[in-house]
Design a protein around this motif. Structure first.
Motif, PDB file in Angstrom:
ATOM      1  N   VAL A 118       0.843  -1.203   0.000  1.00  0.00           N
ATOM      2  CA  VAL A 118       0.000   0.000   0.000  1.00  0.00           C
ATOM      3  C   VAL A 118       0.877   1.251   0.000  1.00  0.00           C
ATOM      4  O   VAL A 118       0.662   2.196  -0.758  1.00  0.00           O
ATOM      5  CB  VAL A 118      -0.946   0.003   1.221  1.00  0.00           C
ATOM      6  CG1 VAL A 118      -1.624   1.364   1.389  1.00  0.00           C
ATOM      7  CG2 VAL A 118      -2.001  -1.092   1.079  1.00  0.00           C
ATOM      8  N   ARG A 119       1.904   1.253   0.836  1.00  0.00           N
ATOM      9  CA  ARG A 119       2.803   2.409   0.913  1.00  0.00           C
ATOM     10  C   ARG A 119       3.540   2.612  -0.409  1.00  0.00           C
ATOM     11  O   ARG A 119       3.698   3.744  -0.885  1.00  0.00           O
ATOM     12  CB  ARG A 119       3.802   2.175   2.058  1.00  0.00           C
ATOM     13  CG  ARG A 119       4.666   3.364   2.364  1.00  0.00           C
ATOM     14  CD  ARG A 119       5.312   3.223   3.721  1.00  0.00           C
ATOM     15  NE  ARG A 119       5.776   1.861   3.996  1.00  0.00           N
ATOM     16  CZ  ARG A 119       6.095   1.419   5.192  1.00  0.00           C
ATOM     17  NH1 ARG A 119       5.977   2.207   6.228  1.00  0.00           N
ATOM     18  NH2 ARG A 119       6.535   0.189   5.358  1.00  0.00           N
ATOM     19  N   ARG A 120       3.972   1.547  -1.046  1.00  0.00           N
ATOM     20  CA  ARG A 120       4.665   1.670  -2.335  1.00  0.00           C
ATOM     21  C   ARG A 120       3.700   2.115  -3.437  1.00  0.00           C
ATOM     22  O   ARG A 120       4.084   2.796  -4.388  1.00  0.00           O
ATOM     23  CB  ARG A 120       5.341   0.341  -2.700  1.00  0.00           C
ATOM     24  CG  ARG A 120       6.487   0.016  -1.767  1.00  0.00           C
ATOM     25  CD  ARG A 120       7.172  -1.302  -2.064  1.00  0.00           C
ATOM     26  NE  ARG A 120       8.204  -1.562  -1.069  1.00  0.00           N
ATOM     27  CZ  ARG A 120       9.432  -1.034  -1.093  1.00  0.00           C
ATOM     28  NH1 ARG A 120       9.781  -0.270  -2.127  1.00  0.00           N
ATOM     29  NH2 ARG A 120      10.300  -1.279  -0.147  1.00  0.00           N
ATOM     30  N   CYS A 121       2.454   1.712  -3.305  1.00  0.00           N
ATOM     31  CA  CYS A 121       1.433   2.164  -4.263  1.00  0.00           C
ATOM     32  C   CYS A 121       1.258   3.685  -4.140  1.00  0.00           C
ATOM     33  O   CYS A 121       1.210   4.402  -5.141  1.00  0.00           O
ATOM     34  CB  CYS A 121       0.125   1.438  -3.970  1.00  0.00           C
ATOM     35  SG  CYS A 121      -0.872   1.086  -5.407  1.00  0.00           S
ATOM     36  N   TRP A 122       1.163   4.184  -2.910  1.00  0.00           N
ATOM     37  CA  TRP A 122       1.070   5.629  -2.701  1.00  0.00           C
ATOM     38  C   TRP A 122       2.280   6.335  -3.333  1.00  0.00           C
ATOM     39  O   TRP A 122       2.136   7.358  -4.008  1.00  0.00           O
ATOM     40  CB  TRP A 122       1.035   5.939  -1.204  1.00  0.00           C
ATOM     41  CG  TRP A 122      -0.272   5.668  -0.525  1.00  0.00           C
ATOM     42  CD1 TRP A 122      -1.521   5.713  -1.089  1.00  0.00           C
ATOM     43  CD2 TRP A 122      -0.471   5.315   0.856  1.00  0.00           C
ATOM     44  NE1 TRP A 122      -2.479   5.412  -0.145  1.00  0.00           N
ATOM     45  CE2 TRP A 122      -1.869   5.172   1.057  1.00  0.00           C
ATOM     46  CE3 TRP A 122       0.374   5.120   1.934  1.00  0.00           C
ATOM     47  CZ2 TRP A 122      -2.421   4.838   2.292  1.00  0.00           C
ATOM     48  CZ3 TRP A 122      -0.172   4.788   3.174  1.00  0.00           C
ATOM     49  CH2 TRP A 122      -1.552   4.652   3.342  1.00  0.00           C
ATOM     50  N   ALA A 123       3.473   5.775  -3.089  1.00  0.00           N
ATOM     51  CA  ALA A 123       4.693   6.399  -3.604  1.00  0.00           C
ATOM     52  C   ALA A 123       4.690   6.479  -5.130  1.00  0.00           C
ATOM     53  O   ALA A 123       5.296   7.384  -5.724  1.00  0.00           O
ATOM     54  CB  ALA A 123       5.917   5.619  -3.119  1.00  0.00           C
ATOM     55  N   SER A 124       3.975   5.548  -5.778  1.00  0.00           N
ATOM     56  CA  SER A 124       3.988   5.524  -7.249  1.00  0.00           C
ATOM     57  C   SER A 124       3.209   6.686  -7.857  1.00  0.00           C
ATOM     58  O   SER A 124       3.194   6.832  -9.085  1.00  0.00           O
ATOM     59  CB  SER A 124       3.457   4.183  -7.763  1.00  0.00           C
ATOM     60  OG  SER A 124       2.055   4.069  -7.604  1.00  0.00           O
ATOM     61  N   LEU A 125       2.580   7.520  -7.025  1.00  0.00           N
ATOM     62  CA  LEU A 125       2.012   8.770  -7.559  1.00  0.00           C
ATOM     63  C   LEU A 125       3.101   9.612  -8.212  1.00  0.00           C
ATOM     64  O   LEU A 125       2.822  10.458  -9.058  1.00  0.00           O
ATOM     65  CB  LEU A 125       1.366   9.576  -6.425  1.00  0.00           C
ATOM     66  CG  LEU A 125      -0.128   9.417  -6.195  1.00  0.00           C
ATOM     67  CD1 LEU A 125      -0.539  10.127  -4.911  1.00  0.00           C
ATOM     68  CD2 LEU A 125      -0.942   9.952  -7.367  1.00  0.00           C
ATOM     69  N   TRP A 126       4.361   9.375  -7.810  1.00  0.00           N
ATOM     70  CA  TRP A 126       5.460  10.191  -8.323  1.00  0.00           C
ATOM     71  C   TRP A 126       6.468   9.354  -9.104  1.00  0.00           C
ATOM     72  O   TRP A 126       7.670   9.602  -9.037  1.00  0.00           O
ATOM     73  CB  TRP A 126       6.127  10.927  -7.159  1.00  0.00           C
ATOM     74  CG  TRP A 126       5.195  11.934  -6.555  1.00  0.00           C
ATOM     75  CD1 TRP A 126       4.901  13.186  -7.023  1.00  0.00           C
ATOM     76  CD2 TRP A 126       4.401  11.764  -5.359  1.00  0.00           C
ATOM     77  NE1 TRP A 126       3.974  13.800  -6.207  1.00  0.00           N
ATOM     78  CE2 TRP A 126       3.646  12.955  -5.178  1.00  0.00           C
ATOM     79  CE3 TRP A 126       4.245  10.732  -4.435  1.00  0.00           C
ATOM     80  CZ2 TRP A 126       2.776  13.131  -4.107  1.00  0.00           C
ATOM     81  CZ3 TRP A 126       3.370  10.913  -3.378  1.00  0.00           C
ATOM     82  CH2 TRP A 126       2.650  12.099  -3.222  1.00  0.00           C
ATOM     83  N   THR A 127       5.994   8.333  -9.830  1.00  0.00           N
ATOM     84  CA  THR A 127       6.895   7.684 -10.790  1.00  0.00           C
ATOM     85  C   THR A 127       7.230   8.696 -11.888  1.00  0.00           C
ATOM     86  O   THR A 127       6.471   9.653 -12.124  1.00  0.00           O
ATOM     87  CB  THR A 127       6.244   6.458 -11.436  1.00  0.00           C
ATOM     88  OG1 THR A 127       5.062   6.875 -12.136  1.00  0.00           O
ATOM     89  CG2 THR A 127       5.872   5.401 -10.395  1.00  0.00           C
ATOM     90  N   ASP A 128       8.350   8.486 -12.549  1.00  0.00           N
ATOM     91  CA  ASP A 128       8.739   9.411 -13.621  1.00  0.00           C
ATOM     92  C   ASP A 128       7.638   9.502 -14.669  1.00  0.00           C
ATOM     93  O   ASP A 128       7.289  10.595 -15.136  1.00  0.00           O
ATOM     94  CB  ASP A 128      10.034   8.930 -14.284  1.00  0.00           C
ATOM     95  CG  ASP A 128      11.197   8.884 -13.316  1.00  0.00           C
ATOM     96  OD1 ASP A 128      11.009   9.257 -12.131  1.00  0.00           O
ATOM     97  OD2 ASP A 128      12.291   8.456 -13.731  1.00  0.00           O
ATOM     98  N   ARG A 129       7.083   8.339 -15.047  1.00  0.00           N
ATOM     99  CA  ARG A 129       6.085   8.342 -16.108  1.00  0.00           C
ATOM    100  C   ARG A 129       4.812   9.076 -15.679  1.00  0.00           C
ATOM    101  O   ARG A 129       4.176   9.751 -16.485  1.00  0.00           O
ATOM    102  CB  ARG A 129       5.754   6.905 -16.543  1.00  0.00           C
ATOM    103  CG  ARG A 129       5.197   6.014 -15.459  1.00  0.00           C
ATOM    104  CD  ARG A 129       5.033   4.575 -15.925  1.00  0.00           C
ATOM    105  NE  ARG A 129       4.408   3.733 -14.913  1.00  0.00           N
ATOM    106  CZ  ARG A 129       5.055   3.141 -13.918  1.00  0.00           C
ATOM    107  NH1 ARG A 129       6.367   3.296 -13.816  1.00  0.00           N
ATOM    108  NH2 ARG A 129       4.417   2.394 -13.036  1.00  0.00           N
ATOM    109  N   ALA A 130       4.451   8.966 -14.391  1.00  0.00           N
ATOM    110  CA  ALA A 130       3.246   9.652 -13.910  1.00  0.00           C
ATOM    111  C   ALA A 130       3.453  11.161 -13.898  1.00  0.00           C
ATOM    112  O   ALA A 130       2.554  11.929 -14.274  1.00  0.00           O
ATOM    113  CB  ALA A 130       2.878   9.145 -12.512  1.00  0.00           C
ATOM    114  N   ILE A 131       4.635  11.598 -13.465  1.00  0.00           N
ATOM    115  CA  ILE A 131       4.927  13.043 -13.445  1.00  0.00           C
ATOM    116  C   ILE A 131       4.888  13.599 -14.862  1.00  0.00           C
ATOM    117  O   ILE A 131       4.265  14.642 -15.132  1.00  0.00           O
ATOM    118  CB  ILE A 131       6.306  13.296 -12.796  1.00  0.00           C
ATOM    119  CG1 ILE A 131       6.263  12.925 -11.309  1.00  0.00           C
ATOM    120  CG2 ILE A 131       6.712  14.756 -12.975  1.00  0.00           C
ATOM    121  CD1 ILE A 131       7.632  12.982 -10.631  1.00  0.00           C
TER     122      ILE A 131
END
Length: 359
Positions: A153-166
């Protein structure tokens, strides 16, 4: 058991996107409509807000985003910094307790002490008609145990800021600050076959067709483009297949031998060129997609999986599960050309129904 931070898929509580995100809200709506949605629960956006409010994390994330430019090197550095901060931040105790309790409830409900689950994003700006964000955030599959679920869950939250998402948000003029994400935790389907279906023909936008795509095993190799799927074009009214294209499928993703995570394996030669869906399954998937379209009144893009049959065979007795539904975002945003129909035989009525799927 529901809490301020979690909500079961079968709950009767309000399923609003502002608290649950588009993906999870849609699954709850479809489950209530009788669709075969695997059981699970949502870690609501309130939990993410509680994490951000702890130890100044929100201010630190905003500071890291200040002056961000869309150059690849800058995005990679800022994104990595923010993801590290989120992953290193301890989850507030009330949130951790709620997630653990919800997972234990799920285990009891399905009769397995450490049921394998998928942990997937359900962000506020995701699965919308104007921006799907498909594939921008991380998904964690075949996760077992409360501690592993909490970490995912915590890593899922962190993926809001993957390079591709940004970069995706920059390209579409979407905000980088004030982002919120709920997370779906859903029982894994031990998939013999999985794939997607869209309730228009992606080739030309024809709303009278449904296109079903399928590969062996779990669907990630299709999403990544590593395996070309079989494709079935289905008449939306008659639910008859009008065209089938079978592609060689050399690899598949299956549960790892120890039951944690995934393993990639070569598909044995005898299955590589074989259609991975029975005709009855194609009809069942098309009907499920059509139901989702009718529920939301607009073309839908669904993900599904077929439970592995006990003897491994392709059998119409296997069960199709709905994993996700979201608005189709390519043809739905294009202006429609009015259809012309000759008079008689109810043709104009059929066209009218097809072009207004929610009616």
């Amino acid at each position: 058991m529901n809490s301020p931070y979690t909500l079961a898929f079968d709950s009767s509580a309000e399923a609003g996107t502002s608290r649950l995100g588009g993906k999870c809200a849609a699954l709850i709506v479809m489950a209530r409509a009788g669709a075969p949605v695997p059981p699970g629960f949502v870690v609501a956006m309130d939990a993410f807000e509680a994490l951000l409010d702890r130890g100044g994390l929100r201010r630190a994330v905003d500071a890291a985003l200040a002056g961000l430019v869309a150059a690849p090197g800058a995005v990679a550095a800022r994104g990595a910094e923010i993801r590290r901060m989120v992953i290193d931040q301890p989850v507030p105790s009330p949130v951790a307790s709620a997630v653990t309790a919800a997972y234990e409830d799920l285990c009891r409900a399905v009769g397995c002490p450490d049921v394998a689950v998928a942990v997937r994003s359900s962000a506020e700006v995701e699965d919308l008609t104007e921006a799907s964000c498909a594939g921008q955030y991380d998904t964690f599959l075949w996760i077992r145990g409360a501690d592993a679920v909490l970490d995912a869950v915590r890593r899922c939250w962190a993926s809001l800021w993957t390079d591709r998402a940004i970069i995706y948000r920059v390209a579409r003029g979407l905000p980088q600050r004030g982002l919120r994400m709920a997370v779906g935790v859903q029982q894994m389907v031990d998939a013999r076959t999985s794939g997607a279906a869209v309730t228009v023909n992606p080739a030309d936008g024809d709303p009278s067709k449904i296109r079903v795509e399928a590969i062996w095993g779990l669907g990630q190799l299709m999403v990544s483009g590593e395996v070309t799927p079989d494709a079935y074009l289905v008449d939306k009214v008659l639910l008859s297949t009008v065209r089938t294209t079978v592609s060689p499928k050399h690899q598949e993703l299956v549960p790892a031998p120890d039951g944690h995570g995934l393993a990639r394996r070569v598909v044995e030669e005898g299955r590589q060129q074989v259609p991975c869906l029975a005709q009855g399954e194609v009809v069942e998937i098309a009907r499920l997609a059509k139901t989702a379209e009718r529920q939301y009144g607009c073309p839908q893009d669904i993900e599904w999986a077929v439970d592995k049959h006990p003897n491994g065979s392709i059998d119409t007795g296997a069960t199709v599960r709905l994993l996700q539904t979201r608005p189709e975002t390519v043809w739905s945003r294009r202006p429609r050309t009015p259809a012309r129909a000759s008079h008689g035989a109810g043709v104009s009525s059929i066209l009218d129904t097809l072009l207004r799927p929610g009616r």
